[in-house]
Design a protein around this motif. Structure first.
Motif, PDB file in Angstrom:
ATOM      1  N   UNK A   1      59.300  35.617  47.253  1.00 22.84           N
ATOM      2  CA  UNK A   1      60.041  35.280  46.036  1.00 22.84           C
ATOM      3  C   UNK A   1      59.105  35.567  44.856  1.00 22.84           C
ATOM      4  N   UNK A   2      59.624  35.377  43.679  1.00 20.38           N
ATOM      5  CA  UNK A   2      58.837  35.675  42.483  1.00 20.38           C
ATOM      6  C   UNK A   2      57.494  34.947  42.489  1.00 20.38           C
ATOM      7  N   UNK A   3      57.557  33.657  42.679  1.00 20.49           N
ATOM      8  CA  UNK A   3      56.338  32.864  42.581  1.00 20.49           C
ATOM      9  C   UNK A   3      55.323  33.218  43.668  1.00 20.49           C
ATOM     10  N   UNK A   4      55.832  33.543  44.843  1.00 20.67           N
ATOM     11  CA  UNK A   4      54.937  33.903  45.938  1.00 20.67           C
ATOM     12  C   UNK A   4      54.207  35.211  45.666  1.00 20.67           C
TER      13      UNK A   4
ATOM     14  N   UNK B   1      56.584  39.510  36.363  1.00 18.94           N
ATOM     15  CA  UNK B   1      57.419  40.166  37.370  1.00 18.94           C
ATOM     16  C   UNK B   1      58.858  40.297  36.866  1.00 18.94           C
ATOM     17  N   UNK B   2      59.380  39.251  36.224  1.00 22.61           N
ATOM     18  CA  UNK B   2      60.743  39.341  35.688  1.00 22.61           C
ATOM     19  C   UNK B   2      60.813  40.389  34.597  1.00 22.61           C
TER      20      UNK B   2
ATOM     21  N   UNK C   1      63.134  44.110  42.384  1.00 20.48           N
ATOM     22  CA  UNK C   1      63.020  43.505  43.721  1.00 20.48           C
ATOM     23  C   UNK C   1      63.818  44.312  44.741  1.00 20.48           C
ATOM     24  N   UNK C   2      63.464  44.145  46.006  1.00 25.50           N
ATOM     25  CA  UNK C   2      64.145  44.878  47.072  1.00 25.50           C
ATOM     26  C   UNK C   2      65.631  44.493  47.109  1.00 25.50           C
ATOM     27  N   UNK C   3      65.889  43.206  46.884  1.00 26.57           N
ATOM     28  CA  UNK C   3      67.267  42.729  46.908  1.00 26.57           C
ATOM     29  C   UNK C   3      67.330  41.356  46.259  1.00 26.57           C
TER      30      UNK C   3
ATOM     31  N   UNK D   1      65.220  36.659  43.317  1.00 22.76           N
ATOM     32  CA  UNK D   1      64.617  37.982  43.536  1.00 22.76           C
ATOM     33  C   UNK D   1      63.803  37.957  44.832  1.00 22.76           C
ATOM     34  N   UNK D   2      64.018  38.945  45.679  1.00 26.76           N
ATOM     35  CA  UNK D   2      63.267  39.046  46.933  1.00 26.76           C
ATOM     36  C   UNK D   2      62.521  40.382  46.964  1.00 26.76           C
ATOM     37  N   UNK D   3      61.202  40.325  47.103  1.00 28.14           N
ATOM     38  CA  UNK D   3      60.375  41.523  47.147  1.00 28.14           C
ATOM     39  C   UNK D   3      59.915  41.790  48.573  1.00 28.14           C
ATOM     40  N   UNK D   4      59.873  43.069  48.950  1.00 33.77           N
ATOM     41  CA  UNK D   4      59.417  43.453  50.278  1.00 33.77           C
ATOM     42  C   UNK D   4      58.062  44.150  50.227  1.00 33.77           C
TER      43      UNK D   4
END
Lengths: 252, 252
Positions: free
Chosen positions: A4-7, A19-20, A30-32, A39-42
């Motif tokens: 997630x964003x914070x991670x 990031x935003x 983000x990936x999706x 927001x989910x990043x891969x």
DNA sequence: CATAAGGCTTAACGTAACGTGAAGGTCAAC
DNA sequence: GTTGACCTTCACGTTACGTTAAGCCTTATG
């Protein structure tokens, strides 16, 4: 691995806002999105972010980074070479700036930490240095090396006592110049007394006095912004008035 | 001498907008306004502007300049000293960045212009340099100069063939490490096989193997962010897992 | 099961040091 | 009296985010 964003923020050291923002300007999306809109990043995004941060380190603007990232045929090498040149210029300039700041500190410290004796020494040397640098050439051309060297030697040879006297005479001279200036007449007794005080002041450092040299100095005062600034600081337009008064005194 | 905005702008080299801005923030106000509201600057303002530009050259913020200019009791020296420190940090950082960019250029150029042979040479030399710089001291302290020098010599002495083999072993090792990690147990057969592959990999460059040294290396991997980043890049948390597995292997 | 803590979202204003028009008044020259 | 070059005050744009604010989502705990 998904973040997630914070991670991802913690992982990479940038802020969530960053990031935003990168998402907003289309630099790193983000990936999706999760079902609730998170927001989910891969892995791919993590790698991309590494690249982005690398270019950011190089002080490349985000706009340029966007170009680099999105156009693989971008001429990376020449861009980087131009960039490294700019960086080196900046580097050199910074060096210059640092040394100037340090010199400034030294000077200011000198003003507060040095003993009166040391101050006096430093001041004299500095004065001679500056005079040499700015007017040395001109004066040397007009009056020959001997006059200049003698003048410098004489100044260095001044006792602290004489130096103080010289400063008092200068102060007197400036007061009289002001009085003369207020009459508006360079030939007025006040103006002429000022010129005599100026002559007296000069004799502290001039090896021998001549009316011609005195008049020439008046010309230099007017034509040289540093002197103009100095005298006009006390009396606006005082430099020209002084020259005119010296002309009268010298019968020119 | 009196100046309007545009005249002072030309004289000083700054823009008219800048002068209006300085007026707005109270940094440099005109001497007076003309009957029609024009800004009129006098000699005093010219001098002040010079001072302002001087500090601006030193990259002091306008806010600080305002302090310096308007409060003669402002602690100029410590402010400047702090400033020079900031500048020096920036300077050092720039140096770092420049070298990174240059390395990048080298790599990119190498990727397109160098022969395979040259690529291989450059890579090895670069690896040794970096290892020396970052870990040389630590390793030298722990294992003595001979081990380090031998290790470097051995790496330089590697044939291109051996180097490729070494890379293959590393790849195998990483795959096995991943399998071991998925079991979650550092004592699992997969994890232990990974450690053996790691040992094999090390023997390409280590003059002689010892379980103690191997375990020490595992500690270093965990404590050194560069290694952590490298191994965690393939397997999140892999570095710690590898250390634990080595501990088991070494019976520690 | 309710509630609190903490993470997530968008929206929108603030930052530094000006650049860049827009709309309109002023001044010297032809 | 009319250009054209200056002057004025708004007021928005720039870069790369920081900083609340208002409100939804998720997870842990009593």
């Amino acid at each position: 691995m998904e973040y997630t964003v914070q991670q991802l923020a913690k992982l990479s050291g940038v802020s969530g806002r960053t990031l935003r923002y990168y998402d907003e300007i289309g630099l790193l999306k983000p990936a999706r999105l999760s079902s609730s809109g998170y927001r989910i990043y891969g892995q791919k995004e993590v790698d991309l972010l590494q690249q982005i941060l690398f270019y950011r380190e190089l002080e490349v603007s985000l706009e340029e980074i966007t170009s680099i990232i999105h156009h693989p045929d971008f001429d990376l090498i020449s861009a980087l070479q131009q960039h490294v040149q700019k960086l080196q210029e900046k580097h050199a300039r910074l060096e210059q700036i640092i040394s100037t700041v340090q010199k400034t500190i030294e000077n200011k410290e000198g003003g507060t930490l040095m003993t009166d004796e040391e101050k006096f020494e430093g001041f004299k040397k500095k004065l001679i240095n500056e005079n040499e640098k700015k007017y040395g050439k001109e004066v040397r051309e007009q009056y020959g090396d001997e006059v200049v060297d003698d003048s410098n030697a004489k100044m260095m040879g001044l006792s602290e006592d004489d130096f103080k006297k010289m400063q008092e005479v200068e102060k007197e001279f400036l007061e009289e110049l002001k009085k003369g200036y207020e009459t508006g007449d360079p030939a007025s007794p006040e103006a002429q007394k000022a010129v005599e005080l100026h002559k007296k002041w000069l004799s502290f450092t001039w090896p021998q006095y001549s009316k011609e040299a005195h008049a020439g100095l008046g010309d230099m005062y007017v034509s040289d912004e540093r002197f103009t600034a100095y005298y006009d600081q006390h009396i606006e337009g005082g430099t020209r008035f002084l020259r005119d008064a010296i002309y009268v005194y010298a019968g020119k």
